[in-house]
Design a protein around this motif. Structure first.
Motif, short mmCIF file in Angstrom:
data_model
loop_
_atom_site.label_atom_id
_atom_site.label_comp_id
_atom_site.label_asym_id
_atom_site.label_seq_id
_atom_site.Cartn_x
_atom_site.Cartn_y
_atom_site.Cartn_z
N GLU A 44 -4.34 0.03 13.73
CA GLU A 44 -5.12 1.00 12.97
C GLU A 44 -6.50 0.41 12.71
O GLU A 44 -6.63 -0.81 12.50
CB GLU A 44 -4.41 1.34 11.65
N ASN A 46 -1.37 -2.47 10.93
CA ASN A 46 -2.38 -1.79 10.12
C ASN A 46 -2.99 -2.87 9.21
O ASN A 46 -2.62 -2.99 8.06
CB ASN A 46 -1.71 -0.69 9.30
N PRO A 47 -3.87 -3.70 9.80
CA PRO A 47 -4.38 -4.85 9.02
C PRO A 47 -5.34 -4.39 7.93
O PRO A 47 -5.85 -3.28 7.98
CB PRO A 47 -5.12 -5.67 10.07
N PRO A 48 -5.59 -5.26 6.95
CA PRO A 48 -6.61 -4.92 5.96
C PRO A 48 -7.95 -4.79 6.66
O PRO A 48 -8.32 -5.67 7.42
CB PRO A 48 -6.60 -6.14 5.03
N TYR A 49 -8.66 -3.68 6.44
CA TYR A 49 -9.93 -3.50 7.17
C TYR A 49 -11.08 -2.98 6.32
O TYR A 49 -12.08 -2.51 6.83
CB TYR A 49 -9.72 -2.61 8.40
N ILE A 50 -10.95 -3.07 5.01
CA ILE A 50 -12.03 -2.59 4.15
C ILE A 50 -13.05 -3.71 3.95
O ILE A 50 -12.67 -4.84 3.62
CB ILE A 50 -11.46 -2.13 2.79
N LEU A 81 0.84 -1.20 0.00
CA LEU A 81 0.00 0.00 0.00
C LEU A 81 0.87 1.25 0.00
O LEU A 81 1.99 1.22 0.51
CB LEU A 81 -0.84 0.06 1.28
N ARG A 110 -0.32 5.95 4.28
CA ARG A 110 -1.30 7.03 4.48
C ARG A 110 -0.90 7.87 5.69
O ARG A 110 -0.44 7.31 6.70
CB ARG A 110 -2.69 6.45 4.77
N ALA A 165 -4.02 -6.27 0.79
CA ALA A 165 -3.66 -5.39 1.91
C ALA A 165 -4.85 -4.54 2.34
O ALA A 165 -4.75 -3.79 3.33
CB ALA A 165 -2.49 -4.50 1.51
N LEU A 166 -5.94 -4.61 1.61
CA LEU A 166 -7.11 -3.77 1.91
C LEU A 166 -8.30 -4.56 2.42
O LEU A 166 -8.98 -4.16 3.36
CB LEU A 166 -7.55 -3.04 0.63
#
Ligand code: GLN
Length: 276
Positions: free
Chosen positions: A238, A183-187, A91, A94, A207-208
């Motif tokens: 995150e 910052n795990p994938p969290y979408i 990624l 951010r 990764a998302l």
């Protein structure tokens, strides 16, 4: 064509797709290609740009106008206080994730500590934290071997061990870590559909995607992390701005007691800090 004319030309062509950012992106493209600072760009504005540089800039513009983020085109991105290597396997860092770095640095007081960076991607968390606390050592984990090749370029300070495995799979459950960051994938599946095209078309979906409701990785961390953390250990994760209730609930249900939410600079929920 002079640098001034080139800047104007690039800005005008970028405005339809990126409006307010057109000026800064046009500057960045010239700075990177001519290898000059912003100050030099303006000092040298009347100078003529040579043909090879113009050609390279046209190739960059073609990719950018198709939607590819500049960070992938140049293979680097700024995070926290330095530049990192990136590519299409990780990624783009951010600014939101800087909230996580601040939370760890402001909370962890010990000079010596061992931590896990779960789902390290480009390695930015492990790299920044060990750079700011030279007595800390990290195990940076990712399931993507390709991502770790990039992480290795960013994590060369000698205090980071890189490990390719799925979640905690290759770590001995011996309660040896002071804290875990990630910052795990969290979408969620629904949100994936609504993401910006520059994200969907270029950034790695693994990764998302955090499963149907975006929370899969928090469930795994919640159920497994206590096997790796010392008894007084901490978790810093995150979260999505809309997960300030759902993520803490997962951890409360698994009997984690002390859970705090930290907001990002935009006043959105961004980090959960959980104490054993
Ligand atoms: N913040 C990223 C985005 O909104 C998602 C990062 C993640 O899933 N960990 O695109």
């Amino acid at each position: 064509m002079t640098i001034r004319e080139l800047l104007h030309n690039l800005r005008e062509r970028l405005i339809p797709s990126m409006s307010d950012l057109a000026q800064s992106e046009a500057e960045a493209i010239i700075e990177q290609t001519l290898n000059i600072t912003k100050a030099l760009l303006y000092i040298n504005a009347p100078k003529i740009v040579d043909k090879t540089d113009l050609k390279r800039i046209e190739q960059i513009m073609e990719r950018r106008l198709r939607g590819e983020p500049l960070q992938y085109i140049f293979g680097k991105a700024f995070f926290y206080d330095r530049e990192f290597f990136i590519d299409e396997n990780v990624l783009i860092p951010r600014p939101d994730t800087e909230t996580l770095v601040e939370a760890v640095i402001n909370t962890e007081k010990d000079d010596i500590a061992r931590f896990i960076d779960i789902g390290t991607g480009s390695g930015i968390l492990a790299a920044v934290l060990t750079a700011h606390r030279p007595g800390w050592t990290a195990v940076a984990i990712d399931v993507s071997y390709k991502a770790l090749k990039t992480a290795a370029r960013n994590c060369s300070n000698g205090n980071i061990h890189i490990l390719c495995c799925d979640m905690f799979g290759a770590i001995k459950p011996e309660k040896q870590f002071d804290f875990i960051v990630g910052n795990p994938p969290y979408i969620s599946s629904a949100q994936m559909a609504g993401l910006d095209k520059s994200v969907v078309n270029y950034e790695p979906h693994t990764a998302l995607r955090g499963g149907d409701d975006g929370l899969d990785y928090y469930r795994t961390i919640s159920s497994q992390a206590k096997m790796y953390l010392k008894d007084s250990g901490r978790l810093y994760l995150e979260i999505g701005y809309d997960q300030g209730v759902s993520v803490p609930k997962i951890f409360t249900d698994d009997d984690w007691k002390d859970i705090a939410i930290i907001k990002d600079l935009g006043d959105r929920n961004r980090v959960v800090l959980i104490k054993f």
